[in-house]
Design a protein around this motif. Structure first.
Motif, PDB file in Angstrom:
ATOM      1  N   GLU A 154     126.525 -99.377  85.465  1.00  0.00           N
ATOM      2  CA  GLU A 154     126.343 -98.740  84.299  1.00  0.00           C
ATOM      3  C   GLU A 154     127.432 -98.789  83.280  1.00  0.00           C
ATOM      4  O   GLU A 154     127.186 -99.000  82.038  1.00  0.00           O
ATOM      5  CB  GLU A 154     126.367 -97.306  84.618  1.00  0.00           C
ATOM      6  CG  GLU A 154     125.973 -96.002  83.610  1.00  0.00           C
ATOM      7  CD  GLU A 154     124.907 -96.205  82.502  1.00  0.00           C
ATOM      8  OE1 GLU A 154     124.725 -95.629  81.724  1.00  0.00           O
ATOM      9  OE2 GLU A 154     123.814 -97.058  83.187  1.00  0.00           O
ATOM     10  N   LEU A 155     128.646 -99.108  83.565  1.00  0.00           N
ATOM     11  CA  LEU A 155     129.745 -99.295  82.657  1.00  0.00           C
ATOM     12  C   LEU A 155     129.273-100.723  82.144  1.00  0.00           C
ATOM     13  O   LEU A 155     129.592-101.001  80.764  1.00  0.00           O
ATOM     14  CB  LEU A 155     130.954 -99.462  83.396  1.00  0.00           C
ATOM     15  CG  LEU A 155     132.286 -99.814  82.488  1.00  0.00           C
ATOM     16  CD1 LEU A 155     132.338 -98.711  81.583  1.00  0.00           C
ATOM     17  CD2 LEU A 155     133.464 -99.657  83.386  1.00  0.00           C
ATOM     18  N   LEU A 156     128.905-101.540  82.762  1.00  0.00           N
ATOM     19  CA  LEU A 156     128.472-103.114  82.344  1.00  0.00           C
ATOM     20  C   LEU A 156     127.296-102.966  81.289  1.00  0.00           C
ATOM     21  O   LEU A 156     127.400-103.444  80.161  1.00  0.00           O
ATOM     22  CB  LEU A 156     128.172-104.209  83.326  1.00  0.00           C
ATOM     23  CG  LEU A 156     129.304-104.467  84.357  1.00  0.00           C
ATOM     24  CD1 LEU A 156     128.894-105.479  85.319  1.00  0.00           C
ATOM     25  CD2 LEU A 156     130.228-105.331  83.514  1.00  0.00           C
ATOM     26  N   ARG A 157     126.377-102.243  81.491  1.00  0.00           N
ATOM     27  CA  ARG A 157     125.321-101.800  80.667  1.00  0.00           C
ATOM     28  C   ARG A 157     125.578-101.369  79.376  1.00  0.00           C
ATOM     29  O   ARG A 157     125.474-101.617  78.270  1.00  0.00           O
ATOM     30  CB  ARG A 157     124.204-100.913  81.570  1.00  0.00           C
ATOM     31  CG  ARG A 157     122.905-100.790  80.762  1.00  0.00           C
ATOM     32  CD  ARG A 157     121.732 -99.930  81.286  1.00  0.00           C
ATOM     33  NE  ARG A 157     122.293 -98.610  81.172  1.00  0.00           N
ATOM     34  CZ  ARG A 157     121.921 -97.613  80.315  1.00  0.00           C
ATOM     35  NH1 ARG A 157     121.203 -98.099  79.306  1.00  0.00           N
ATOM     36  NH2 ARG A 157     122.272 -96.506  80.422  1.00  0.00           N
ATOM     37  N   LEU A 207     126.083 -97.034  66.898  1.00  0.00           N
ATOM     38  CA  LEU A 207     127.191 -97.534  67.246  1.00  0.00           C
ATOM     39  C   LEU A 207     128.033 -96.652  68.175  1.00  0.00           C
ATOM     40  O   LEU A 207     128.819 -96.783  69.196  1.00  0.00           O
ATOM     41  CB  LEU A 207     128.010 -98.738  66.441  1.00  0.00           C
ATOM     42  CG  LEU A 207     129.313 -98.985  66.850  1.00  0.00           C
ATOM     43  CD1 LEU A 207     129.094 -99.883  67.989  1.00  0.00           C
ATOM     44  CD2 LEU A 207     129.987 -99.885  65.632  1.00  0.00           C
ATOM     45  N   LEU A 208     128.183 -95.632  67.301  1.00  0.00           N
ATOM     46  CA  LEU A 208     128.853 -94.235  67.689  1.00  0.00           C
ATOM     47  C   LEU A 208     128.539 -93.878  69.256  1.00  0.00           C
ATOM     48  O   LEU A 208     129.324 -93.451  69.999  1.00  0.00           O
ATOM     49  CB  LEU A 208     128.902 -93.276  66.728  1.00  0.00           C
ATOM     50  CG  LEU A 208     129.611 -93.427  65.568  1.00  0.00           C
ATOM     51  CD1 LEU A 208     129.574 -92.239  64.394  1.00  0.00           C
ATOM     52  CD2 LEU A 208     131.287 -93.638  65.886  1.00  0.00           C
ATOM     53  N   LYS A 209     127.079 -93.841  69.282  1.00  0.00           N
ATOM     54  CA  LYS A 209     126.376 -93.418  70.313  1.00  0.00           C
ATOM     55  C   LYS A 209     126.788 -94.368  71.714  1.00  0.00           C
ATOM     56  O   LYS A 209     126.957 -93.749  72.663  1.00  0.00           O
ATOM     57  CB  LYS A 209     124.970 -93.203  70.225  1.00  0.00           C
ATOM     58  CG  LYS A 209     124.621 -91.935  69.244  1.00  0.00           C
ATOM     59  CD  LYS A 209     123.080 -91.809  69.202  1.00  0.00           C
ATOM     60  CE  LYS A 209     122.612 -90.965  68.156  1.00  0.00           C
ATOM     61  NZ  LYS A 209     121.120 -90.879  67.983  1.00  0.00           N
ATOM     62  N   ALA A 210     126.512 -95.413  71.240  1.00  0.00           N
ATOM     63  CA  ALA A 210     126.800 -96.554  72.265  1.00  0.00           C
ATOM     64  C   ALA A 210     128.179 -96.470  72.812  1.00  0.00           C
ATOM     65  O   ALA A 210     128.711 -96.839  73.932  1.00  0.00           O
ATOM     66  CB  ALA A 210     126.569 -98.017  71.796  1.00  0.00           C
ATOM     67  N   GLU A 211     129.325 -96.292  71.668  1.00  0.00           N
ATOM     68  CA  GLU A 211     130.830 -96.154  72.268  1.00  0.00           C
ATOM     69  C   GLU A 211     131.018 -94.841  73.309  1.00  0.00           C
ATOM     70  O   GLU A 211     131.619 -95.090  74.010  1.00  0.00           O
ATOM     71  CB  GLU A 211     131.607 -96.167  70.872  1.00  0.00           C
ATOM     72  CG  GLU A 211     131.502 -97.565  70.064  1.00  0.00           C
ATOM     73  CD  GLU A 211     132.287 -97.286  68.809  1.00  0.00           C
ATOM     74  OE1 GLU A 211     132.786 -98.384  68.322  1.00  0.00           O
ATOM     75  OE2 GLU A 211     132.671 -96.217  68.460  1.00  0.00           O
ATOM     76  N   ASN A 212     130.228 -93.865  72.911  1.00  0.00           N
ATOM     77  CA  ASN A 212     130.435 -92.944  73.716  1.00  0.00           C
ATOM     78  C   ASN A 212     129.888 -92.876  74.833  1.00  0.00           C
ATOM     79  O   ASN A 212     130.373 -92.341  75.900  1.00  0.00           O
ATOM     80  CB  ASN A 212     129.728 -91.370  73.060  1.00  0.00           C
ATOM     81  CG  ASN A 212     130.168 -90.115  73.594  1.00  0.00           C
ATOM     82  OD1 ASN A 212     131.141 -89.961  73.641  1.00  0.00           O
ATOM     83  ND2 ASN A 212     129.035 -89.732  74.048  1.00  0.00           N
ATOM     84  N   VAL A 216     131.884 -92.646  78.360  1.00  0.00           N
ATOM     85  CA  VAL A 216     131.437 -91.616  79.640  1.00  0.00           C
ATOM     86  C   VAL A 216     131.100 -92.289  80.920  1.00  0.00           C
ATOM     87  O   VAL A 216     131.375 -91.870  82.179  1.00  0.00           O
ATOM     88  CB  VAL A 216     129.933 -91.093  79.219  1.00  0.00           C
ATOM     89  CG1 VAL A 216     129.123 -90.361  80.397  1.00  0.00           C
ATOM     90  CG2 VAL A 216     130.032 -89.922  78.105  1.00  0.00           C
ATOM     91  N   ALA A 217     130.715 -93.761  80.838  1.00  0.00           N
ATOM     92  CA  ALA A 217     130.489 -94.603  81.964  1.00  0.00           C
ATOM     93  C   ALA A 217     131.607 -94.696  82.616  1.00  0.00           C
ATOM     94  O   ALA A 217     131.822 -94.694  83.730  1.00  0.00           O
ATOM     95  CB  ALA A 217     129.640 -95.797  81.320  1.00  0.00           C
ATOM     96  N   ARG A 218     132.808 -94.904  81.865  1.00  0.00           N
ATOM     97  CA  ARG A 218     134.092 -95.002  82.406  1.00  0.00           C
ATOM     98  C   ARG A 218     134.770 -94.030  83.181  1.00  0.00           C
ATOM     99  O   ARG A 218     135.144 -94.317  84.217  1.00  0.00           O
ATOM    100  CB  ARG A 218     135.082 -95.487  81.314  1.00  0.00           C
ATOM    101  CG  ARG A 218     136.389 -95.767  81.652  1.00  0.00           C
ATOM    102  CD  ARG A 218     137.506 -96.246  80.611  1.00  0.00           C
ATOM    103  NE  ARG A 218     137.011 -97.723  80.138  1.00  0.00           N
ATOM    104  CZ  ARG A 218     137.618 -98.770  80.579  1.00  0.00           C
ATOM    105  NH1 ARG A 218     138.078 -98.687  81.832  1.00  0.00           N
ATOM    106  NH2 ARG A 218     137.054 -99.751  80.096  1.00  0.00           N
ATOM    107  N   VAL A 219     134.374 -92.783  82.622  1.00  0.00           N
ATOM    108  CA  VAL A 219     134.751 -91.645  83.356  1.00  0.00           C
ATOM    109  C   VAL A 219     133.911 -91.398  84.607  1.00  0.00           C
ATOM    110  O   VAL A 219     134.680 -91.114  85.803  1.00  0.00           O
ATOM    111  CB  VAL A 219     134.645 -90.178  82.354  1.00  0.00           C
ATOM    112  CG1 VAL A 219     134.915 -88.993  83.237  1.00  0.00           C
ATOM    113  CG2 VAL A 219     135.410 -90.587  81.213  1.00  0.00           C
ATOM    114  N   PRO A 228     140.051 -89.773  88.929  1.00  0.00           N
ATOM    115  CA  PRO A 228     139.476 -89.649  87.520  1.00  0.00           C
ATOM    116  C   PRO A 228     140.613 -89.377  86.526  1.00  0.00           C
ATOM    117  O   PRO A 228     140.085 -89.736  85.378  1.00  0.00           O
ATOM    118  CB  PRO A 228     139.395 -87.886  87.822  1.00  0.00           C
ATOM    119  CG  PRO A 228     140.277 -87.432  89.073  1.00  0.00           C
ATOM    120  CD  PRO A 228     140.180 -88.690  89.845  1.00  0.00           C
ATOM    121  N   LYS A 229     141.959 -89.807  86.918  1.00  0.00           N
ATOM    122  CA  LYS A 229     142.841 -90.088  85.921  1.00  0.00           C
ATOM    123  C   LYS A 229     143.497 -91.541  85.890  1.00  0.00           C
ATOM    124  O   LYS A 229     144.548 -91.819  85.447  1.00  0.00           O
ATOM    125  CB  LYS A 229     144.082 -89.113  86.285  1.00  0.00           C
ATOM    126  CG  LYS A 229     143.676 -87.629  85.887  1.00  0.00           C
ATOM    127  CD  LYS A 229     144.796 -86.662  85.871  1.00  0.00           C
ATOM    128  CE  LYS A 229     144.588 -85.204  85.576  1.00  0.00           C
ATOM    129  NZ  LYS A 229     145.434 -84.382  85.846  1.00  0.00           N
TER     130      LYS A 229
END
Length: 431
Positions: A154-157, A207-212, A216-219, A228-229
């Protein structure tokens, strides 16, 4: 592999409490999928909880085996006694002058001599429960591994979608510059500039949505790792398409043989069979041997003595408790057998869905690749027509949207294929 996972969990039980996330992942470090899985297996709290449960099961086996060994106890009793005598008023009053000390001490030894296999049955039950805990531990590992894979892909996607969105913004910026240049020389109307500005604003919102979504995927991945940290780190892009041929019948066979949750419930059924046999032994007597050696008296040196004997305990009537205990164990066994059948059906559904999703994602990747090439060619033509003064801004916008959608669909197909592979691995009990 199973032994390695268990060793990692047991040796790293206290790692999250002693080590910081920065000690496990360095800022800016690049990790591949296997490294992420290894980190999760060492740190995820679900793994640690399952490891502790396994250790508790080992202790219960030891508790059951203790019935084979003699039980030794000792006690010391000291009493200060002052006898009562009748007073003139008819009341009892202590005679302090006649007070004396009484001391008793004893060492007792008790050994189970014969209990019609009750102790042996307890050991077998707890050993089977331990095997079930091992299977549960492997099942937790499987769930954690799948969660890491899903979060990793998901992070890659989202990273690729972010790149596509950033590329679209750049293309709209270039188109806006063209529109302004044509307007200044009088070959294009003001509408082209306004249209390009609106399209650029929408692209920036996307782009803003994609960045967010990427954040979220990183978290989500950090949480799947049990950190988590965790500091920011990079991951290797393994979203490239690699076709895997999967035979459905063979996959189902592997699933029924390897699935740890199914193995756990099968072992629990064996343990309940043993429990039924144990409860039936409640009708039988048991024989224990006892030996006592003690000292006692009201003055030193104390007298001493010993006793050796055996006790035969014969259950004559226990209010039908044994009968109801057997009935309870049989009912629990019936519940487990029903749950096993439900789980087998769930496994079939899980494997079949993963197999169908693999086939669908495979076909979709091929089609999406063609769509991307066609969209890129169409965009090139639209840009060329607009640059030569014969195209319209709407044509360019449509071509840009089509290319963005085609690339996003291709990325989604790659992601779905990878996740379907991960689901197939989990469904068939693969590591």
């Amino acid at each position: 592999m199973k032994k390695l996972i268990l060793l990692l969990a047991l040796t790293g039980v206290f790692l999250p409490y002693m080590a910081l996330a920065e000690d496990l992942i360095k800022q800016g470090e690049t990790l591949d999928l296997q490294q992420c899985i290894d980190i999760a297996l060492k740190n995820h709290p679900a793994i640690l909880a399952a490891a502790h449960t396994l250790r508790a099961g080992e202790s219960r086996v030891g508790q059951a085996r203790s019935g084979y060994y003699p039980q030794v106890s000792g006690n010391v009793i000291y009493n200060r006694i002052s006898p009562y005598e009748t007073s003139s008023g008819g009341r009892l009053a202590p005679d302090d002058k006649g007070a004396y000390d009484v001391t008793n001490s004893m060492i007792a030894l008790r050994q189970n001599l014969f209990d019609f296999g009750k102790t042996a049955a307890q050991v077998r039950i707890q050993s089977l429960n331990l095997d079930s805990s091992r299977a549960d531990f492997n099942d937790v590992n499987s769930q954690v591994i799948f969660a890491v894979k899903q979060a990793y892909y998901e992070l890659l996607r989202t990273k690729r979608n972010q790149d596509v969105a950033r590329e679209v913004v750049g293309q709209y910026e270039h188109h806006l510059m063209q529109a302004k240049a044509f307007f200044e020389i009088g070959t294009k109307p003001k509408f082209d500039i306004t249209k390009a500005e609106v399209d650029l604003s929408n692209a920036k919102l996307n782009l803003l949505k994609a960045e967010n979504a990427f954040r979220v995927a990183r978290v989500t991945l950090n949480n799947a790792l049990g950190l988590p940290k965790a500091p920011d780190f990079e991951i290797q892009d393994s979203l490239a398409f690699q076709r895997a041929e999967v035979d459905l019948d063979e996959a189902l066979k592997k699933a029924y043989e390897r699935r740890p949750d199914l193995q756990s419930i099968i072992v629990k059924e064996k343990a309940l069979d043993e429990t039924i046999a144990l409860q039936k032994k409640g009708y039988y007597p048991d024989l224990t041997g006892d030996a006592f050696y003690g000292w006692g008296g009201n003055s030193f040196p104390l007298d001493h003595g010993w006793t050796v004997g055996a006790t035969l305990n014969v259950p004559l009537f226990s209010g039908l408790s044994t009968k109801y205990q057997v009935n309870e164990a049989r009912a629990n066994l019936a519940v487990l057998k029903a749950n096993e059948e439900a789980l087998r059906q769930s496994i079939y559904l899980e494997v079949k869905q993963a197999w169908l999703n693999l086939q669908e994602a495979d076909d979709r990747i091929v089609t999406a690749e063609i769509s991307v090439r066609q969209a890129e060619e169409n965009l090139e033509l639209a840009n060329g027509r607009y640059a030569s003064g014969v195209g319209s801004p709407i044509e360019v916008t449509d071509a840009l949207v089509a290319e963005s959608n085609a690339k996003t669909s291709y990325i989604a197909a790659l992601y779905d294929y990878k996740v379907s592979q991960a689901k197939m691995d989990k469904a068939t009990g693969e590591k």
